[in-house]
Design an enzyme around this catalytic site. Structure first.
Site, PDB file in Angstrom:
ATOM      1  N   GLU B  64       0.808  -1.219   0.000  1.00 17.20           N
ATOM      2  CA  GLU B  64       0.000   0.000   0.000  1.00 17.20           C
ATOM      3  C   GLU B  64       0.839   1.266   0.000  1.00 17.20           C
ATOM      4  OE1 GLU B  64      -0.441  -2.639   1.975  1.00 17.20           O
ATOM      5  OE2 GLU B  64      -2.219  -3.458   0.989  1.00 17.20           O
ATOM      6  N   ASP B 123     -15.653  -8.701   8.367  1.00 17.08           N
ATOM      7  CA  ASP B 123     -14.197  -8.733   8.537  1.00 17.08           C
ATOM      8  C   ASP B 123     -13.773  -8.115   9.867  1.00 17.08           C
ATOM      9  OD1 ASP B 123     -13.231 -10.165   6.389  1.00 17.08           O
ATOM     10  OD2 ASP B 123     -13.331  -8.454   5.034  1.00 17.08           O
ATOM     11  N   ARG B 173     -18.815  -0.804   0.961  1.00 13.29           N
ATOM     12  CA  ARG B 173     -19.012  -2.093   0.288  1.00 13.29           C
ATOM     13  C   ARG B 173     -20.483  -2.510   0.270  1.00 13.29           C
ATOM     14  NH1 ARG B 173     -19.312  -7.429   1.735  1.00 13.29           N
ATOM     15  NH2 ARG B 173     -17.725  -8.342   0.436  1.00 13.29           N
TER      16      ARG B 173
END
Ligand SMILES: Cc1ncc(C[n+]2csc(CCOP(=O)(O)OP(=O)(O)O)c2C)c(N)n1
Ligand SMILES: [Mg+2]
Lengths: 297, 325
Positions: B64, B123, B173
Site C-alpha cells: 500500500e 471482517d 461495500r
C-alpha cells in the site's frame, strides 16, 4: 567565507570521458563539498556525511549524464533524478545551483527562514527538485510510477534514483523493487550510495543488508558496482546501466560517508552534526587539499 | 425543496459495483486516468476498469505504501492516478506517503478508500474504517469527499478527477438506497440543502444521508421540523452553510458512519465554535472499536440507525430550549 569555485562546464551526454573532464568533475566534487561545509557550518544544521559521500555521483550525473534543462525545469522529456536520501540535500542544492537551476548565492539561505532551500527537498520551492524527500524510502516506488507513465506515453526519459544504504532498511523500497521488476521498467536506474553508515552506526551493526548485490539480483534487477568517488568509474557505470535493458538496474556505488575529511570519514557522528569553528577550519583545509589534488592535471 | 430526492428511495444499489461502473465511464471519457490497486481489485471493484482498460491499470501487489508512491510518480508525469485499496490502509499504513507526497507535495493523486465505515462488517474492526475522515481532514491541501449514493458517486467522481489536487474519496461495500433523483447537481465544497425545516438541522454525510432523511420524516410526525443538509465534502468545509443553519435553526445534529471524533462531527463543532456556537449532538461511533457482524446489526448496535438520529435530535432540541430559558 568565500570559495573560488571553478565555473561549471557541462560535458555533453555521451560515452567519451576525457581525462580533462574527469579531472574537472573530480575537482568540482571537492569544491562542492566545501560549499556544503559552509552551508552547514553557517546554519549550524544539516547533514554532512551523506552529502560528502554522494558528491561525485551527483556531479557526474548533473554535469554529464542527465538530460535536464535548467532554463526549463519542467521540460516533459527531461530525465528525472529522484533524490530519495533527502537529508543529503545540501549537496543536491549545491549541484543544482552550479548547474544553473537557481543562483549560487542562494545556497547561503539553506534552512533559513523564508528560504527556497528547505531542510529537506521540496519541489514547489526549489527549481530542479523532483519530489519531496526526507522520510526515507520513497524513491523506487515513485520511480515506478514515472517509468510506467513513460511507457504509456512512449516517452524516452530515464528515471534515476539516488538511495542511501541505510534507506534500504525501509520495506517500501523493496515493494518498489518488486514492482519495477514485474513491469520490466528498464528506464529506472538506481544509484546506491553505499557508504556503510547510517544514522546511529554502521549498516552492518544497525541492520545488516549484505549480500546486497545478491538481494537486488534476486529481486530481478541488473546489478553493477563501482567506486563511487572515482568519477571515471561512476561515469562508466552510468553508461553501462544505459545499455542494460528488459529489467531495472542498480549501481552499487561504494563510497565513504564523510568522504574528504579524515576525521569525519566512517563516523556516524558526522551524519547530522555540524562542525564547530575548529573542526570547520580543519575540514576546510582538507577539502581544499582534496580539490587541489585535481588541479595538477 | 425535496425535488433532489427520489421518493420513495430507489432500490438499494451496490456501491462498489456503482463505483466500478463510474470508474470505467471515467476511463472512457478521460484518457489521462490510470487506475492502481493493491491486490484487492475484486474488493474495490477497480477490476471493472482493468477489464476495459488493461493498459491503464497497475496492480502493485500487497504494497500500500508503494501503491501511493507509484501513483505519485504517475501524477508527476501528467496522469491522473486513482489509487484503490481499503480506506483504513490509506489512513494508516500508507499515511506517511499520503502526508508527504499528496498533502505536502500536492501530487494530483486521487485515493478511492474502499470499505469505509463499518461496511466491511464481517471482517471486523481490523478492516472497518472509523477514523479515515479525521486523519485525511487533518492534512493541509487534502480534499475529502463522501458520496451518499450512486447518483452522488456518479456526479462527484468526475469532479474530483478534474480538480487539480489530492482527494480522498470515501466508498463503502454495502448496498445503498438511491436517495437522489437526476436533478441532484452537487458541487465539491458546497453543502446540499435536502430538506427545509426550522427547528434544528441534521447534517449528514455518505451513507448516513438516507437514515438522516428517514429520521427527519419521523421527527416531522412528532411535529418537529428538521432541516437536512448533505455534507458530501468534508474538506473544504462549507462553513457558511453551517453558520447559516446554526443561525436559522439553533440546534444541530451531525450524522456519520465514523468516529464522533475528528470527522463530520468534529468538523462541524470546529466551525460552530469559530462562527456561531449552538447545541450540537454527534451521531457516530463513540470512540470505541466495533466488532464483526451483519452490517445493519452493527449500525443498530453502535448507534447509527434512524432512531438514534431521532433521539439525538430530541436531545439537541432540548438543549436549545434549555439555553433559551
Ligand atoms: C522513514 C525515516 N526514518 C528515519 C529517518 C531519520 N533518518 C534520517 S537519515 C537516516 C539514516 C540514513 O542512512 P543512509 O540511507 O545510509 O544515508 P546516508 O548514509 O547516505 O546519509 C535516518 C535514520 C528518516 N529520515 N526517515
Ligand atoms: Mg549510508
Amino acid at each position: 567565507m568565500s570559495n573560488n569555485i571553478t565555473p561549471a562546464t557541462v560535458y555533453p551526454y555521451g560515452p567519451r570521458h576525457t581525462p580533462e573532464m574527469i579531472a574537472d568533475l573530480s575537482r568540482r566534487a571537492f569544491e562542492y563539498r566545501l560549499q556544503v561545509l559552509d552551508m552547514v557550518y553557517e546554519r549550524q544544521s544539516g547533514h554532512l556525511g551523506g552529502s560528502f559521500s554522494v558528491a561525485e555521483i551527483l556531479t557526474a550525473l548533473y554535469f554529464h549524464h542527465l538530460r535536464v534543462n535548467p532554463q526549463d525545469p519542467a521540460w516533459p522529456e527531461r530525465d528525472r533524478l529522484l533524490f530519495s536520501k533527502g537529508h543529503a540535500c545540501p549537496m543536491l542544492y549545491t549541484v543544482l545551483a552550479h548547474r544553473g537551476f537557481f543562483p549560487v548565492e542562494e545556497l547561503k539561505t539553506f534552512r533559513a527562514l523564508d528560504s527556497r532551500l528547505q531542510g529537506h527537498p521540496e519541489p514547489q520551492k526549489t527549481p530542479g527538485v523532483e519530489i519531496p524527500a526526507g522520510p526515507l524510502g520513497h524513491g523506487v516506488a515513485i520511480a515506478c510510477g514515472m517509468a510506467l507513465a513513460a511507457v504509456m506515453k512512449k516517452a524516452a526519459y530515464r528515471v534515476f534514483v539516488v538511495l542511501g544504504d541505510g534507506e534500504l532498511n525501509a520495506g517500501v523500497i523493496w515493494e518498489g523493487a518488486l514492482i519495477a521488476a514485474k513491469y520490466r521498467l528498464d528506464a529506472i536506474k538506481v544509484i546506491l550510495d553505499c557508504n556503510g553508515v547510517q544514522q546511529t552506526g554502521s549498516t552492518a551493526a544497525v541492520m545488516p543488508t549484505e549480500p546486497l548485490a545478491d538481494k537486488w539480483k534476486a529481486f530481478g534487477w541488473h546489478v553493477l558496482e563501482c567506486h563511487g568517488h572515482n568519477v571515471a568509474q561512476v561515469l562508466d557505470a552510468l553508461d553501462a546501466a544505459d545499455e542494460l535493458h528488459g529489467r531495472p538496474a542498480v549501481i552499487i556505488a561504494h563510497t565513504t560517508k564523510g568522504k574528504g575529511v579524515s576525521f569525519m570519514e566512517n563516523d556516524p557522528v558526522w551524519h547530522g552534526t555540524p562542525p564547530n569553528a575548529e573542526q570547520y577550519r580543519a575540514a576546510r583545509a582538507e577539502l581544499l587539499e582534496g580539490a587541489n589534488r585535481w588541479s595538477v592535471c | 425543496m425535496e425535488r433532489l430526492l427520489k421518493k420513495p428511495f430507489g432500490v438499494p444499489v451496490n456501491m462498489r459495483r456503482a463505483y466500478g461502473e463510474a470508474l470505467t465511464a471515467l476511463g472512457q471519457s478521460r484518457p489521462n486516468v490510470v487506475v492502481l490497486s493493491a491486490d484487492v481489485s475484486n474488493s474495490d471493484h477497480s477490476f471493472m476498469f482493468e477489464a476495459r482498460f488493461p493498459e491503464r491499470f497497475v496492480n502493485v501487489g500487497i504494497a500500500e505504501q508503494a501503491l501511493v508512491d507509484v501513483a505519485v510518480g504517475f501524477a508527476r508525469c501528467g496522469f491522473v492516478p486513482i489509487a484503490n485499496t481499503f480506506a483504513f490502509l490509506f489512513a494508516t499504513r500508507a499515511l506517511e506517503q499520503v502526508r508527504t507526497h499528496l498533502a505536502y507535495g500536492r501530487a494530483n493523486v486521487k485515493l478511492a478508500g474502499a470499505y469505509a465505515g463499518l461496511s466491511d462488517s464481517f471482517d471486523g474492526p481490523t478492516h472497518q474504517s472509523i477514523n479515515d475522515l479525521a486523519v485525511m481532514r487533518s492534512l493541509p491541501n487534502m480534499t475529502v469527499v463522501a458520496p451518499a449514493d450512486p447518483v452522488a458517486l456518479d456526479a462527484l467522481l468526475p469532479q474530483m478527477c478534474d480538480m487539480d489536487g489530492p482527494v480522498f474519496f470515501r466508498l463503502c461495500r454495502n448496498e445503498v438506497p438511491v436517495v437522489f433523483d437526476q436533478s441532484y447537481r452537487p458541487m465539491l465544497g458546497r453543502a446540499m440543502l435536502l430538506r427545509e425545516g426550522g427547528d434544528l438541522t441534521l447534517i449528514a454525510c455518505g451513507v448516513m444521508v438516507a437514515p438522516a432523511l428517514e429520521a427527519a420524516e419521523s421527527l416531522a410526525a412528532q411535529g418537529i421540523q428538521a432541516r437536512v443538509v448533505e455534507m458530501h465534502t468534508l474538506k473544504p468545509l462549507d462553513t457558511e452553510m453551517i453558520a447559516r443553519c446554526a443561525e436559522e435553526t439553533g440546534a444541530l445534529v451531525t450524522v456519520e458512519e465514523h468516529s464522533i471524533i475528528g470527522g463530520l462531527g468534529g468538523a462541524v463543532a470546529e466551525a460552530l465554535a469559530a462562527a456561531r456556537p449552538a447545541p450540537l449532538e454527534r451521531v457516530g461511533i463513540r470512540d470505541q472499536f466495533t466488532e464483526s457482524g451483519p452490517y445493519p446489526d452493527l449500525l443498530r448496535k453502535y448507534g447509527l440507525a434512524a432512531p438514534d438520529i431521532v433521539q439525538a435530535a430530541q436531545t439537541a432540541l432540548r438543549r436549545k430550549e434549555d439555553g433559551r430559558r
